[in-house]
Scaffold this motif. Structure first.
Motif, PDB file in Angstrom:
ATOM      1  N   PRO A 121       0.822  -1.213   0.000  1.00 55.15           N
ATOM      2  CA  PRO A 121       0.000   0.000   0.000  1.00 55.15           C
ATOM      3  C   PRO A 121       0.857   1.264   0.000  1.00 55.15           C
ATOM      4  O   PRO A 121       1.985   1.280   0.497  1.00 55.15           O
ATOM      5  CB  PRO A 121      -0.813  -0.111   1.295  1.00 55.15           C
ATOM      6  CG  PRO A 121      -0.756  -1.550   1.669  1.00 55.15           C
ATOM      7  CD  PRO A 121       0.560  -2.059   1.179  1.00 55.15           C
ATOM      8  N   SER A 122       0.291   2.306  -0.559  1.00 53.82           N
ATOM      9  CA  SER A 122       0.986   3.582  -0.585  1.00 53.82           C
ATOM     10  C   SER A 122       1.094   4.147   0.831  1.00 53.82           C
ATOM     11  O   SER A 122       0.090   4.265   1.538  1.00 53.82           O
ATOM     12  CB  SER A 122       0.232   4.571  -1.478  1.00 53.82           C
ATOM     13  OG  SER A 122       0.734   5.876  -1.307  1.00 53.82           O
ATOM     14  N   PRO A 123       2.294   4.501   1.282  1.00 52.37           N
ATOM     15  CA  PRO A 123       2.421   5.083   2.627  1.00 52.37           C
ATOM     16  C   PRO A 123       1.747   6.445   2.735  1.00 52.37           C
ATOM     17  O   PRO A 123       1.413   6.877   3.841  1.00 52.37           O
ATOM     18  CB  PRO A 123       3.939   5.175   2.831  1.00 52.37           C
ATOM     19  CG  PRO A 123       4.520   5.184   1.466  1.00 52.37           C
ATOM     20  CD  PRO A 123       3.601   4.371   0.617  1.00 52.37           C
ATOM     21  N   LEU A 124       1.546   7.127   1.601  1.00 45.92           N
ATOM     22  CA  LEU A 124       0.873   8.419   1.656  1.00 45.92           C
ATOM     23  C   LEU A 124      -0.586   8.270   2.072  1.00 45.92           C
ATOM     24  O   LEU A 124      -1.158   9.162   2.698  1.00 45.92           O
ATOM     25  CB  LEU A 124       0.968   9.109   0.289  1.00 45.92           C
ATOM     26  CG  LEU A 124       0.394  10.526   0.193  1.00 45.92           C
ATOM     27  CD1 LEU A 124       1.187  11.489   1.074  1.00 45.92           C
ATOM     28  CD2 LEU A 124       0.399  11.010  -1.244  1.00 45.92           C
ATOM     29  N   ALA A 125      -1.207   7.105   1.740  1.00 44.29           N
ATOM     30  CA  ALA A 125      -2.606   6.883   2.103  1.00 44.29           C
ATOM     31  C   ALA A 125      -2.802   6.743   3.600  1.00 44.29           C
ATOM     32  O   ALA A 125      -3.913   6.938   4.100  1.00 44.29           O
ATOM     33  CB  ALA A 125      -3.130   5.632   1.393  1.00 44.29           C
ATOM     34  N   GLY A 126      -1.761   6.414   4.334  1.00 43.08           N
ATOM     35  CA  GLY A 126      -1.869   6.301   5.791  1.00 43.08           C
ATOM     36  C   GLY A 126      -1.289   7.490   6.514  1.00 43.08           C
ATOM     37  O   GLY A 126      -0.819   7.347   7.648  1.00 43.08           O
ATOM     38  N   PHE A 127      -1.340   8.668   5.906  1.00 39.75           N
ATOM     39  CA  PHE A 127      -0.691   9.829   6.494  1.00 39.75           C
ATOM     40  C   PHE A 127      -1.308  10.236   7.830  1.00 39.75           C
ATOM     41  O   PHE A 127      -0.618  10.799   8.683  1.00 39.75           O
ATOM     42  CB  PHE A 127      -0.753  11.007   5.510  1.00 39.75           C
ATOM     43  CG  PHE A 127      -0.030  12.226   5.999  1.00 39.75           C
ATOM     44  CD1 PHE A 127       1.340  12.341   5.876  1.00 39.75           C
ATOM     45  CD2 PHE A 127      -0.728  13.273   6.609  1.00 39.75           C
ATOM     46  CE1 PHE A 127       2.016  13.461   6.338  1.00 39.75           C
ATOM     47  CE2 PHE A 127      -0.068  14.394   7.063  1.00 39.75           C
ATOM     48  CZ  PHE A 127       1.315  14.493   6.932  1.00 39.75           C
ATOM     49  N   ARG A 128      -2.586   9.950   8.045  1.00 39.45           N
ATOM     50  CA  ARG A 128      -3.243  10.457   9.251  1.00 39.45           C
ATOM     51  C   ARG A 128      -2.803   9.764  10.535  1.00 39.45           C
ATOM     52  O   ARG A 128      -3.208  10.182  11.621  1.00 39.45           O
ATOM     53  CB  ARG A 128      -4.759  10.360   9.101  1.00 39.45           C
ATOM     54  CG  ARG A 128      -5.293  11.398   8.136  1.00 39.45           C
ATOM     55  CD  ARG A 128      -6.709  11.787   8.398  1.00 39.45           C
ATOM     56  NE  ARG A 128      -7.125  12.896   7.559  1.00 39.45           N
ATOM     57  CZ  ARG A 128      -8.325  13.448   7.590  1.00 39.45           C
ATOM     58  NH1 ARG A 128      -9.243  12.979   8.409  1.00 39.45           N
ATOM     59  NH2 ARG A 128      -8.615  14.467   6.800  1.00 39.45           N
ATOM     60  N   LYS A 129      -1.981   8.718  10.430  1.00 42.08           N
ATOM     61  CA  LYS A 129      -1.466   8.143  11.667  1.00 42.08           C
ATOM     62  C   LYS A 129      -0.339   9.012  12.246  1.00 42.08           C
ATOM     63  O   LYS A 129       0.100   8.785  13.369  1.00 42.08           O
ATOM     64  CB  LYS A 129      -0.955   6.731  11.425  1.00 42.08           C
ATOM     65  CG  LYS A 129       0.318   6.620  10.610  1.00 42.08           C
ATOM     66  CD  LYS A 129       0.748   5.177  10.491  1.00 42.08           C
ATOM     67  CE  LYS A 129       2.060   5.040   9.712  1.00 42.08           C
ATOM     68  NZ  LYS A 129       2.489   3.639   9.605  1.00 42.08           N
ATOM     69  N   TYR A 130       0.118  10.013  11.477  1.00 41.98           N
ATOM     70  CA  TYR A 130       1.166  10.922  11.953  1.00 41.98           C
ATOM     71  C   TYR A 130       0.608  12.240  12.493  1.00 41.98           C
ATOM     72  O   TYR A 130       1.382  13.104  12.889  1.00 41.98           O
ATOM     73  CB  TYR A 130       2.148  11.237  10.819  1.00 41.98           C
ATOM     74  CG  TYR A 130       2.790  10.031  10.199  1.00 41.98           C
ATOM     75  CD1 TYR A 130       3.735   9.277  10.887  1.00 41.98           C
ATOM     76  CD2 TYR A 130       2.473   9.646   8.898  1.00 41.98           C
ATOM     77  CE1 TYR A 130       4.318   8.159  10.300  1.00 41.98           C
ATOM     78  CE2 TYR A 130       3.055   8.538   8.303  1.00 41.98           C
ATOM     79  CZ  TYR A 130       3.977   7.800   9.012  1.00 41.98           C
ATOM     80  OH  TYR A 130       4.558   6.703   8.443  1.00 41.98           O
ATOM     81  N   VAL A 131      -0.715  12.430  12.494  1.00 42.08           N
ATOM     82  CA  VAL A 131      -1.287  13.729  12.875  1.00 42.08           C
ATOM     83  C   VAL A 131      -1.631  13.736  14.352  1.00 42.08           C
ATOM     84  O   VAL A 131      -1.734  12.696  15.016  1.00 42.08           O
ATOM     85  CB  VAL A 131      -2.542  14.025  12.027  1.00 42.08           C
ATOM     86  CG1 VAL A 131      -2.207  14.002  10.542  1.00 42.08           C
ATOM     87  CG2 VAL A 131      -3.657  13.036  12.344  1.00 42.08           C
ATOM     88  N   ASP A 132      -1.843  14.939  14.881  1.00 42.74           N
ATOM     89  CA  ASP A 132      -2.194  15.135  16.287  1.00 42.74           C
ATOM     90  C   ASP A 132      -3.679  14.836  16.487  1.00 42.74           C
ATOM     91  O   ASP A 132      -4.541  15.464  15.866  1.00 42.74           O
ATOM     92  CB  ASP A 132      -1.878  16.574  16.683  1.00 42.74           C
ATOM     93  CG  ASP A 132      -2.089  16.819  18.177  1.00 42.74           C
ATOM     94  OD1 ASP A 132      -2.403  15.853  18.906  1.00 42.74           O
ATOM     95  OD2 ASP A 132      -1.931  17.977  18.596  1.00 42.74           O
ATOM     96  N   LEU A 133      -3.981  13.861  17.354  1.00 41.14           N
ATOM     97  CA  LEU A 133      -5.370  13.484  17.612  1.00 41.14           C
ATOM     98  C   LEU A 133      -6.044  14.388  18.639  1.00 41.14           C
ATOM     99  O   LEU A 133      -7.243  14.225  18.918  1.00 41.14           O
ATOM    100  CB  LEU A 133      -5.436  12.029  18.093  1.00 41.14           C
ATOM    101  CG  LEU A 133      -4.991  10.966  17.082  1.00 41.14           C
ATOM    102  CD1 LEU A 133      -5.132   9.589  17.694  1.00 41.14           C
ATOM    103  CD2 LEU A 133      -5.801  11.071  15.806  1.00 41.14           C
ATOM    104  N   LYS A 134      -5.301  15.289  19.218  1.00 38.00           N
ATOM    105  CA  LYS A 134      -5.854  16.276  20.165  1.00 38.00           C
ATOM    106  C   LYS A 134      -6.595  15.613  21.313  1.00 38.00           C
ATOM    107  O   LYS A 134      -7.744  15.921  21.613  1.00 38.00           O
ATOM    108  CB  LYS A 134      -6.776  17.248  19.424  1.00 38.00           C
ATOM    109  CG  LYS A 134      -6.074  18.035  18.330  1.00 38.00           C
ATOM    110  CD  LYS A 134      -7.017  18.964  17.616  1.00 38.00           C
ATOM    111  CE  LYS A 134      -6.288  19.747  16.530  1.00 38.00           C
ATOM    112  NZ  LYS A 134      -7.179  20.656  15.773  1.00 38.00           N
ATOM    113  N   GLY A 135      -5.878  14.685  21.946  1.00 40.30           N
ATOM    114  CA  GLY A 135      -6.426  14.036  23.130  1.00 40.30           C
ATOM    115  C   GLY A 135      -7.155  12.737  22.873  1.00 40.30           C
ATOM    116  O   GLY A 135      -7.410  11.982  23.812  1.00 40.30           O
ATOM    117  N   LYS A 136      -7.518  12.442  21.652  1.00 39.21           N
ATOM    118  CA  LYS A 136      -8.226  11.200  21.363  1.00 39.21           C
ATOM    119  C   LYS A 136      -7.234  10.031  21.340  1.00 39.21           C
ATOM    120  O   LYS A 136      -6.051  10.210  21.142  1.00 39.21           O
ATOM    121  CB  LYS A 136      -8.943  11.295  20.020  1.00 39.21           C
ATOM    122  CG  LYS A 136     -10.055  12.348  20.013  1.00 39.21           C
ATOM    123  CD  LYS A 136     -10.777  12.355  18.680  1.00 39.21           C
ATOM    124  CE  LYS A 136     -11.889  13.407  18.683  1.00 39.21           C
ATOM    125  NZ  LYS A 136     -12.631  13.431  17.403  1.00 39.21           N
TER     126      LYS A 136
END
Length: 821
Positions: free
Chosen positions: A275-290
């Motif tokens: 799979p393209s690693p770009l498609a899983g980019f949101r695992k690197y974002v700030d969940l803001k407490g979640k």
């Protein structure tokens, strides 16, 4: 020893079996070794160092020595082949597999299996490995094998008995030329040295051909060798080769690549299944407490040592868009480097200019998957933890995209070191975009309208238009990871739907690195500047990279073929969007919508290693075998029978065929002996051997005459044929070739008649009988001629006669035992 007959003008010579080569043999040995060394130099661009040449020449010397000694001992050429095969396996482990930890003692089953595997399948590994490969690795089996073949083929063909003098002179030269062609075919596009492989090889080959032709001419015509003419011929050939090399430059194209097998063999690796690693980019974002166990925003991904801060670490390069995702593929964009994921050795020939760095990377708790973080363009790689050999075997690298993959997967705690060249990839105002147009992917035509609108005031220069579009995205767009309560409508993904309706054509451009980088690369390609997307991170001070440091940027192809970095901040906004529709009216949930089949969801769970894929494939294969058996459409017992019964039967058939082949080879040598007298002797011995294979009792020994042997042969014409042989062999004049040919025809007819007198089973037993292949005392012969078969060596013939009554009783017993047809 030489004896000359003055009455007939012929001369005979007893073949010497001395182990010391004569002058002609030394010349053939020297040319064989020299041409083998030149031919094996073609591997120079395929291996590092010069060990390959040492191992190859050692194999040539061993094979030459074995071939000469077996010939001097009077053994058939098959014995040299068998001995060379045994030595190939016995010495292959210590010489070629020492880097795998093998000892210099007798090799075991594992070592022998490894040598055999590399000899059979090593060419495939060599052609699918980015050159040069490790000069001390297991692929040294290939130069070792080529060296043994060169020595065996060169010297065996040099002494092969051939009727025509010109063919005898040409055969060994042709054999060595074929070996050179094979080495070139397994090499690379650019030769190691045209001077060595072209002029030097041609000069040596022509010189050997001239020497052998002169030798054959002197033997046939009774002339003598002229050293002055020989030296003059060699000098003329050397001059011609020296002139031919510079003259060839007038008729060749320096830019044209030669045809090699590497151009036609596809590397057995498909990076598109990951799979393209770009498609899983949101695992690197700030969940803001979640809470999300897959999120690595605050986790350590890797610790980098040896590079300064602000250095870009590349996770993966995506150079192809299929309407759903940007992914890594083979041969997506044209360029000087090979755009394919290939096997590499510890040293990588990477033609990139820049700053040299030595880096060490330790993967942290947040890193999983098959992609290997690297810096710049790799020139060497060394794994330091885990099963380092297994990782090096499966490691793949793409020269064009500087992307590394370990299909078996990398785990937290893995450590590796590499050397690399960091090129100057800074984008400046003077950078000129490449003019190589790349067509837009299917479905990406939506980008053309926004591109024209955003760049209408930028002028005709492609790079100016790219920068204008980047500035529009940065100034007009907003940033959102889709995490906030009012931002969940901004979903993940970069499919055509997400980039068209929900990004560039939406009332407000909103997204994160994933959407901005994907869109910017499409815009650049539409303008005419080749572009690709890179996922990676900028190394902070201290060298510890966490999830929050990960970003996606775009690389643009410059006019000189290099790639320049368009940083993320040049086209992405950091301003959050204004408040949108309240959450109660939100038409979409905050869940991440995965791409539809066949694209896997953007998560680490989709990044399967080679071990996982092989395990699933093996499980599926076992299930299929339970249902259908080993062979599709047939019961399972059929496959078992073919495996455990067919194999031994095939082995027995090969052994019996080898016996039949040896007899046919012996018959050919006897029939094609150089002197007519030797052909008469060989024909009679062929009849005697056939009678022995049929079970007849034929007297043998140095004092037994042909007429005595004819009494023991159950044949109506044996006595007549024996008298004919004696009359020609011991006649006052040398027999003619036509008479020998007629005599052979009579022998063949008598052999067929003898076979028809027995049953089929006895004919089969005679065909595979080893009785006539056993060494026995020499029988009656004739005065030997130069080059005659060993079996025709002269022996004294007396007139001693054995008891006729006992011989007749033996014949009566044989007739009573034979089986009727």
């Amino acid at each position: 020893m030489r004896a000359t007959a003055g009455a007939t003008g012929t001369r005979t010579r007893v073949r010497s079996h001395t182990l010391v080569p004569d002058r002609h043999s030394w010349i053939d040995i020297a040319f064989t070794i020299a041409l083998a060394g030149v031919a094996q130099s073609a591997f120079g661009t395929s291996f590092t160092g010069s060990t390959y040449l040492v191992v190859g020449l050692l194999g040539t010397v061993i094979a030459v020595a074995v071939t000469h000694l077996t010939r001097a001992a009077g053994w058939p050429i098959i014995s040299a082949v068998v001995i060379c095969l045994v030595l190939f396996f016995l010495l292959g482990g210590p010489l070629t597999l020492r880097s795998l930890g093998d000892t210099y003692a007798l090799p075991g089953a594992t070592t022998l299996a490894k040598v055999a595997d590399q000899a059979i399948f090593g060419w495939k590994d060599l052609l699918t490995t980015l050159p040069p490969v490790d000069g001390d690795g297991p692929l040294l089996v290939l130069p070792w094998l080529s060296g043994v073949l060169a020595g065996l083929v060169g010297l065996a063909l040099a002494h092969l008995p051939v009727r025509r003098a010109w063919l005898a002179a040409m055969l060994p030269v042709v054999g060595m030329t074929v070996l050179l062609s094979g080495a070139v075919l397994l090499g690379v596009r650019h030769p190691q040295s045209l001077l060595v492989q072209g002029s030097v090889f041609a000069g040596l080959a022509l010189a050997w051909l001239a020497v052998r032709a002169r030798r054959a001419s002197a033997t046939v015509q009774g002339g003598s060798t002229s050293y002055v003419r020989g030296v003059g011929a060699v000098a003329m050939l050397g001059l011609a080769a020296a002139v031919a090399y510079p003259a060839s430059a007038l008729f060749t194209d320096d830019d044209a690549d030669r045809a090699v097998a590497r151009n036609w063999v596809e590397p057995p690796f498909d990076v598109g299944r990951y799979p393209s690693p770009l498609a899983g980019f949101r695992k690197y974002v700030d969940l803001k407490g979640k809470s999300d166990p897959t999120n690595v925003y605050d986790k350590t991904l890797l610790d980098v040592e040896g590079v300064p801060a602000d250095t870009r670490v590349r996770f993966a390069t995506m150079d192809s868009y299929d309407g759903m995702v940007w992914g890594a593929t083979d041969n997506a964009l044209p360029g000087p480097a090979d755009d394919s994921f290939q096997r590499v050795s510890s040293t990588i020939d990477n033609p990139v200019e820049g700053k040299d760095v030595q880096a060490t990377v330790t993967l942290g708790e947040g890193w999983t998957g098959v992609w290997l973080p690297t810096v710049g363009a790799l020139t060497s790689m060394e794994f330091e933890t885990g099963d380092t050999r297994a990782k090096a075997e499966v490691f793949r690298y793409n020269l064009a995209t500087s992307t590394a993959v370990v299909p078996s997967g990398m785990q937290p705690g893995d450590r590796y070191s590499f050397s690399a060249v960091v090129p100057d990839d800074e984008l400046s105002e003077t950078t000129v975009g490449s003019s190589e147009l790349t067509p837009l992917p299917t479905g990406a035509g939506f980008i053309q309208g926004p591109t024209d609108n955003w760049t209408e005031d930028a002028g005709p220069d492609p790079m100016d238009r790219v920068l204008a579009a980047a500035e529009h995205l940065r100034s007009e767009g907003k940033y959102s990871d889709g995490i906030g309560r009012t931002e969940r409508i901004y979903v993940a993904g970069h499919s055509v739907w997400r980039l068209a309706d929900e990004f560039v054509n939406a009332p407000q451009i909103v997204g994160n690195d994933e959407q901005y980088a994907a869109t910017m690369a499409l815009i650049a390609n539409d303008i005419g500047v080749p572009a690709r997307v890179v996922l990676g991170a900028v190394v902070p001070a201290g060298g510890r990279v966490t999830g929050k440091d990960v970003s996606a940027w775009v690389e643009l192809r410059a006019a000189d073929g290099s790639w320049k970095t368009l940083p993320t901040e040049a086209f992405m906004s950091t301003t959050p969007p204004a408040d949108q529709v309240p959450e109660t009216n939100t038409p979409m949930s905050g869940t991440v919508i995965p791409p539809p089949n066949p694209i896997p969801p953007p998560s680490d769970a989709g990044e399967q290693s080679d071990a996982d894929l092989k395990e699933r494939k093996a499980t599926r294969k076992e299930a299929d075998e339970e249902d259908e058996g080993l062979i599709p459409g047939l019961p399972a017992w059929v496959g078992i029978v073919l495996t455990y019964v067919g194999g031994p039967l095939l082995l027995v058939a090969l052994l019996l065929g080898a016996v039949v082949g040896l007899k046919a080879l012996r018959r050919h040598r006897r029939r094609s002996a150089e002197s007519p007298s030797a052909r008469f002797v060989g024909a009679w011995r062929e009849l005697v051997d056939h009678a022995r294979d049929l079970g007849q009792v034929v007297p043998l020994g140095p004092t037994v005459t042909r007429r005595e042997q004819s009494v023991g042969i159950v044949s109506g014409q044996a006595v007549v044929l024996a008298r004919r042989a004696d009359s020609f062999v011991f006649g006052p004049a040398a027999p003619e070739v036509a008479a020998a040919t007629t005599y052979w025809e009579s022998i063949d007819a008598e052999r067929r008649a003898m076979s028809h007198e027995v049953g089929r089973w006895q004919r089969f037993r005679a065909a595979v009988s080893l009785r006539s292949l056993r060494r026995t005392a020499a029988g009656p012969a004739a005065p030997a001629d130069p080059g005659q078969d060993d079996e025709a060596a002269p022996t004294p013939a007396t007139g001693r006669v054995a008891s006729a009554a006992g011989r007749l009783r033996g014949l009566a017993d044989w007739r009573s035992r034979r089986t009727p047809d």
